[in-house]
Design an enzyme around this catalytic site. Structure first.
Site, short mmCIF file in Angstrom:
data_model
loop_
_atom_site.label_atom_id
_atom_site.label_comp_id
_atom_site.label_asym_id
_atom_site.label_seq_id
_atom_site.Cartn_x
_atom_site.Cartn_y
_atom_site.Cartn_z
N GLU A 10 -71.65 14.35 -12.02
CA GLU A 10 -72.93 13.90 -12.84
C GLU A 10 -72.79 12.43 -13.24
OE1 GLU A 10 -71.09 12.79 -16.25
OE2 GLU A 10 -72.93 14.10 -17.25
N HIS A 63 -62.97 26.56 -15.14
CA HIS A 63 -63.69 25.30 -15.72
C HIS A 63 -62.86 25.18 -17.08
CE1 HIS A 63 -65.77 21.82 -16.75
NE2 HIS A 63 -66.41 22.63 -17.52
N CYS A 122 -71.08 20.42 -14.46
CA CYS A 122 -69.58 20.40 -14.22
C CYS A 122 -69.43 21.33 -12.97
CB CYS A 122 -68.73 20.73 -15.48
SG CYS A 122 -68.87 20.10 -17.00
#
Lengths: 352, 131, 386
Positions: free
Chosen positions: A82, A238, A114
């Protein structure tokens, strides 16, 4: 035909800032942040480090561990981030050119908050599996930014992980046993065009976003593969902070022993597209032949990709060929103060 | 200032550290040339430079040229690579630039070298990092 | 080849000349040289100037300047070899007269450096380095000489104090030169305590940014004798020009200035002189380390002995071989294109015995050395009283 990972590598910048140093500037209560988010420090990119440079270094390390793949035989490369340095002009072309993959290759930049890193891995894996290309690179890299004083500023960090997918049995390090994705439209976090910093839905980013997607994705892949949490040696989730991945892992039935090797966020921060992929490299660094590894990413907006890998006998031969992720995280650190951090991250308005 | 064509022309050298090896005398030239300064040979093969070496001549630039203000003090050195080729590179990631010394072992990493303001191109290449 | 003499010299006061444009400075210096020679017609004008394009956005300056002097029609040419541009203009003029192509040549050097800010001046000077493989990485001129200093120090044990002694000596000489940019009495500690520019070079190890111009007039020796009156006639007996790799990375020995060695060898051979014959020298002390390395390359001192020699006073006005009686680039200033011509003007003045308080007694054979970039080019000239 079995498809899997034939090379992997990570890159973590050397600079770090401690959570206390940020909290001091904004009058925040550092101990409560450390307890609440389980964050101690985070990596900071230098003025000369960005998604492109970190991807090149991680990619070179993956090539070293691949046992001499000729880069020219790599047919595709994707970079998820990103924080692509250009809004228009691919990061991937620079990386592919530097790694020697050009010109006969399919190259693209991806963005999905993400989870763009696992997205690139997903595509790379699929292309090899389809027989379209012999090898494909999947890379996740970010130099993520949080607005000054925002809660995100305590976690946004920099790092990259690169994986080469292929099907040569003699090069295989980790077979892909299963893949699974779970995606909905959930507006928990966003950044509009031309904006420097993202905005987010605060506590809405938790249950309806992170936890719902990660839970469903992880459960989905386990069910698809016919496995239970106890069958896996390691699980990587994550990690937007230190707390979320452990909490989601416990809810799914994983133990601290399964999660700890890939749980880097307390000392690394959230490297966005790099986060769960870098965690996976840390697990690969210590995994043994036959180990099963779960990787579940999360990207705001929102979606969650899962992979289950089975490590091959070759993994232990390549682990030490390139810098280990944990070594990069724990050694040669350069601590900086907030002033230096603000300068490096472009938070100071310069004269014309 | 760097222009698109001007930097693009150098990509093989800057991105991949490609050099020219004289087929007559074996001297490795970085950047490549059309004639070998050692033997005046005119035929070359492309080779890739090794990325490890040591510092031959270091300094720390405290008064930077335009465009390098944010990276000052700027440690920079002539580095000799393990195949004997020398090049000028910045030395990145030094907590204390004054520690840079002749003989320090280094390796080269891919880094951003310059950028054309806020809206222009980014220019990449290699910097040395102390081992 | 005809014998060539210097029949006139012209200087202006150097410094940050905010009121003066390039053409005005240049014309003042040119007129001073013509007046000194007692002539008002020339066959050719040469102009040494490094980078009018980047410094003031003006190219094609040889024609511009000929016109400025009311001499439109006269042939004019610009020479460029970075900081050695001025001495190249001199060598070009010398060749014109020696070959018989021209009789009277007005040799000039000029640079207007203060119309850009410090960062842009540093950038412009940096263009004399290898753009794609040196300057691209952020190296500056102080940085390049600092690298040479590091190697010289490591190899020979040269010290920061020895370098500082060069600066102290040149500033002491500059106090006696009315044209110098700086009239400062400084000490070793002043140098060592000044701001670091590029380790190990401090601010007072570096020559300044200067606006300035200088000019000399050349003529065949027989004509010079006619014009000289009672003044000594100074002729050019040696001229050497050489190059070296611009990129420091391509040099075998960073503690040596190969171009200076070669240019000196050629000039000495042409003049039939040795280093021991030289009574006074103006050399290119863009940095203190360069004066140390140049005095070694010229053969005044053994390799590694340049620093100790400066510290022991061997290069002072009353020393064994006085170096930079004008104050050098350090004190007189360094308007890059003008420097090489000003060196010729100073040595001519010394050989004529007209240097006033800074006169080197009994100087009859003098030498100038002017260098481009980090030693990628160098000239050496030898001048003698006839």
């Amino acid at each position: 035909m079995s498809v899997g990972i034939v090379g992997y590598g990570s890159y973590i910048p050397r600079r770090r800032i401690k959570l206390e140093e940020i909290a001091k500037v904004w009058g925040a209560d550092a101990p409560s942040f450390k307890r609440g988010l389980q964050l101690h420090e985070k990596s900071v990119p230098g003025k000369d480090e960005d998604t492109i440079t970190m991807a090149v270094e991680a990619g070179r390390r993956a090539l070293i561990r691949s046992g001499g793949i000729d880069p020219a035989t790599i047919g595709a490369m994707y970079i998820g981030s990103e924080s692509h340095p250009y809004a228009v002009k691919p990061s991937g072309t620079v990386v592919a050119e530097a790694l020697g993959i050009t010109p006969q290759a399919h190259v693209g930049d991806l963005e999905f908050a993400c989870k763009a890193g696992t997205e690139s891995m997903y595509l790379a894996h699929s292309l090899v599996k389809a027989g379209e290309v012999r090898y494909a690179f999947g890379i996740g890299a970010d130099t993520s930014q949080g607005a000054p004083g925002n809660a995100l500023e305590y976690s946004t960090a920099a790092g990259a992980a690169a994986f080469i997918f292929g099907s040569d049995p003699e090069r295989m390090l980790a077979e892909v046993v299963e893949t699974y994705s779970w995606t909905t439209d959930t507006p928990d976090f966003w950044r509009r065009s031309y904006m420097h910093y993202p905005r987010h839905g605060s506590r809405y980013t938790g249950e309806p976003a992170y936890f719902r997607h990660v839970m469903n994705s992880a459960k989905g892949i386990l069910e698809k593969a016919g496995l239970k949490p106890e069958d896996l040696a390691f699980a990587v989730f994550h990690q937007p902070n230190g707390k979320f991945p452990l909490r989601v892992g416990k809810r799914l039935g994983f133990t601290m022993e399964q999660m700890e090797p890939g749980w880097l966020s307390p000392w690394l921060g959230n490297t966005y597209s790099g986060a769960s992929p870098i965690g996976t490299t840390a697990v690969f660094d210590v995994a043994r032949p036959g180990d099963l590894v779960l990787l579940t990413s999360f990207g705001s907006g929102a979606g969650s990709d899962s992979f289950i890998f089975r490590m091959t006998d070759r993994i232990t031969e390549v682990q030490n060929l390139a810098p280990l992720t944990r070594m990069q995280l724990d050694n040669n650190k350069i601590y900086i103060d907030y002033g230096t951090y603000a300068k490096l991250r472009g938070k100071i308005r310069m004269g014309e | 200032m760097e222009s698109p064509a001007r930097s693009w022309r150098e990509y093989p050298q800057r991105y991949r550290l490609e050099a020219a090896k004289c087929t007559k005398c074996g001297k490795v030239l970085y950047p490549p040339r059309v004639v070998c300064p050692a033997c005046h040979g005119r035929e070359f093969e492309t080779v890739t430079l090794p990325r490890d070496g040591h510092v031959v001549a270091p300094t720390v630039v405290r008064v930077p040229p335009t465009g390098f203000e944010e990276e000052t003090p700027l440690p920079i050195a002539v580095v000799e690579l393990s195949n004997g080729v020398r090049l000028m590179v910045q030395v990145a990631d030094m907590a204390d630039p004054m520690e840079l010394k002749i003989g320090d072992p280094v390796h080269l990493e891919f880094r951003k070298i310059q950028q054309d303001g806020e809206a222009g191109l980014l220019f990449y290449g290699h910097k040395a990092v102390r081992d | 080849m005809r014998e060539v003499a210097i029949i006139g010299v012209g200087m202006i006061d150097w410094g940050e000349l905010w009121e003066k444009s390039l053409r005005q400075m240049w014309a003042e210096a040119a007129l001073a040289a013509l007046d000194d020679a007692g002539i008002d017609k020339v066959d050719l004008i040469t102009v040494g100037c490094m980078s009018p394009g980047l410094f003031i956005g003006q190219e094609h300056i040889a024609s511009l300047l000929a016109d400025e002097l009311g001499m439109a029609g006269v042939g004019a040419t610009r020479t460029e070899s970075a900081c050695a541009s001025g001495s190249l203009a001199f060598r070009a003029g010398f060749a014109e007269v020696a070959s018989g192509l021209s009789d009277i040549v007005l040799v000039t050097g000029v640079e207007k450096m203060t119309d850009v800010d410090g960062g842009d001046a540093t950038y412009t000077l940096g263009t004399a380095a290898d753009r794609e493989y040196e300057a691209f990485h952020g190296i500056t001129f102080p940085g390049l000489y600092a690298m040479m200093a590091q190697v010289h120090m490591a190899h020979y044990g040269t010290t920061s104090r020895q370098l500082a002694a060069v600066s102290v000596k040149n500033h002491a000489n500059g106090l006696l030169n009315p044209h110098a940019q700086y009239h400062l009495k400084i000490t070793i500690d002043d140098v060592l305590n000044s701001t670091m520019v590029a380790d190990p070079l401090h601010l007072f190890d570096c020559s300044p940014i200067t606006d300035g111009a200088a000019a000399v007039v050349l003529a065949p020796l027989d004509k010079a004798k006619d014009l000289a009156g009672n003044r000594p006639v100074v002729k050019v007996t040696g001229s050497g020009l050489a190059t070296d790799t611009i990129a420091l990375a391509n040099r075998k020995d960073l503690a040596k200035l190969h171009a200076v060695e070669l240019a000196a060898e050629r000039a000495y051979a042409m003049a039939g002189r040795t280093p021991q014959d030289i009574h006074v020298a103006e050399v290119h002390d863009c940095f203190t380390i360069s004066e140390v390395m140049v005095t070694e390359a010229l053969g005044f001192f053994e390799p590694g002995q340049g620093g100790p020699a400066a510290e022991r006073g061997l290069t002072a006005l009353n020393g064994k071989i006085p170096v930079n009686p004008s104050g050098g680039l350090k004190s007189k200033g360094h308007p890059v294109g003008a420097t090489g011509v000003a060196q010729i003007a100073e040595i001519t003045t010394q050989l004529r015995g007209e240097a006033g308080q800074r006169q080197v007694n009994g100087a009859r054979i003098g030498l100038t050395q002017n260098m481009g970039g980090s030693g990628g080019s160098s000239t050496v000239h030898i001048l003698e009283v006839v």
